[in-house]
Design an enzyme around this catalytic site. Structure first.
Site, PDB file in Angstrom:
ATOM      1  N   SER A 154     -16.152  -1.494 -10.821  1.00 29.74           N
ATOM      2  CA  SER A 154     -16.326  -1.805  -9.404  1.00 29.74           C
ATOM      3  C   SER A 154     -17.140  -3.084  -9.253  1.00 29.74           C
ATOM      4  O   SER A 154     -17.970  -3.423 -10.112  1.00 29.74           O
ATOM      5  CB  SER A 154     -17.056  -0.664  -8.691  1.00 29.74           C
ATOM      6  OG  SER A 154     -17.363  -1.006  -7.350  1.00 29.74           O
TER       7      SER A 154
ATOM      8  N   TYR B 119     -24.680   4.785  -8.833  1.00 31.89           N
ATOM      9  CA  TYR B 119     -23.259   4.422  -8.885  1.00 31.89           C
ATOM     10  C   TYR B 119     -23.106   2.979  -9.359  1.00 31.89           C
ATOM     11  O   TYR B 119     -22.301   2.677 -10.242  1.00 31.89           O
ATOM     12  CB  TYR B 119     -22.626   4.598  -7.501  1.00 31.89           C
ATOM     13  CG  TYR B 119     -21.158   4.263  -7.453  1.00 31.89           C
ATOM     14  CD1 TYR B 119     -20.202   5.229  -7.732  1.00 31.89           C
ATOM     15  CD2 TYR B 119     -20.722   2.978  -7.125  1.00 31.89           C
ATOM     16  CE1 TYR B 119     -18.848   4.923  -7.699  1.00 31.89           C
ATOM     17  CE2 TYR B 119     -19.379   2.669  -7.094  1.00 31.89           C
ATOM     18  CZ  TYR B 119     -18.444   3.641  -7.383  1.00 31.89           C
ATOM     19  OH  TYR B 119     -17.104   3.335  -7.363  1.00 31.89           O
TER      20      TYR B 119
END
Length: 258
Positions: free
Chosen positions: A145, A155
């Site tokens: 990501s 994350y």
């Protein structure tokens, strides 16, 4: 359904029941790959398998697994490593976001997410890398990501690990016939945000179309590109984040999820 042996290449996709994983399954099937579909929801996987078989005339095997469970993860790793049923393309896509910040979240929830986002990538990439190197061919795609280039919670940290790990593995496998690509999308129009309980942030031009995202990634895989950043807007963002001082990145960090 159970995949039967064919002369077609086989791709295994984790998190295949929805979003980017589902799109990878469709596009790989369109490329005449048989599929091994991995996710937690048997019903969704079986419906997808039936759709792929009907639409593309390929074989689609369903493998139900919660990748935060080590026993289930090992079952998937054993399938990846199976010499009699080789996996030619591995797409490590499974993942999810967190609704709460790290210190406000339960540790058990964080640990489960960590296992899915990082440990599963480690274990399955090892299984694939060993098996593919022995055969002298194969592709590993790890869905990371743009969040990995910023500093915003666990994350973000997990995705930074996925990208760096993929770069290191690509170096180790250089010249073996096996490629490794880290896919680093930004905001993407899937159900990911809804499942994480996150409202849709940012202007519309920041949002990527999953069909084009996956097509661009597979093009990069064909070219042997190690880091694939889809969309001109995110290429610019990542280019900037690579050169600005980290103190500025930390001060301006906003949660960016695929």
């Amino acid at each position: 359904m159970t995949g039967e042996q064919t002369t077609r290449p086989t791709a295994l996709v984790t998190g295949a029941s929805a979003g980017i994983g589902r799109e990878f399954a469709h596009q790989l099937a369109a490329r005449r790959h048989d599929l091994v579909l991995v996710a937690r929801d048997r019903g969704r996987l079986e419906r997808l398998a039936a759709e792929l078989t009907r639409r593309y005339a390929v074989s689609a095997e369903v493998l139900v697994a919660d990748l935060s469970d080590r026993s289930a993860l090992q079952t998937v790793a054993d399938r990846v490593a199976d010499r009699d049923r080789p996996v030619d393309v591995l797409v490590n896509n499974a993942g999810y976001g967190q609704r709460r910040s790290f210190l406000r979240n339960d540790l058990a929830v964080e640990e489960a997410a960590f296992d899915v986002l990082t440990r599963a990538v480690l274990v399955l990439s090892h299984a694939a890398g060993v098996a593919m190197r022995e055969r002298g061919r194969g592709h590993i795609v790890n869905v990371s990501s743009v969040a990995g280039f910023i500093a915003s919670g666990s994350y973000s940290a997990a995705k930074a690990w996925v990208t760096t790990f993929s770069e290191g593995l690509a170096t180790e496998l250089a010249g073996s016939g096996v490629t490794v690509t880290a896919l680093c999308p930004g905001f993407t129009n899937t159900e990911f945000q809804q499942r994480a309980g996150i409202s849709k942030p940012g202007p519309e031009f920041l949002w990527l179309d999953p069909q084009k995202l996956v097509a661009d990634c597979l093009h990069d895989v064909d070219r042997g590109r190690v880091v694939s950043v889809p969309g001109l807007q995110y290429k610019a963002v990542v280019g900037l984040l690579r050169v600005v001082p980290r103190s500025l990145v930390r001060g301006r960090a906003r949660l960016v999820r695929r």
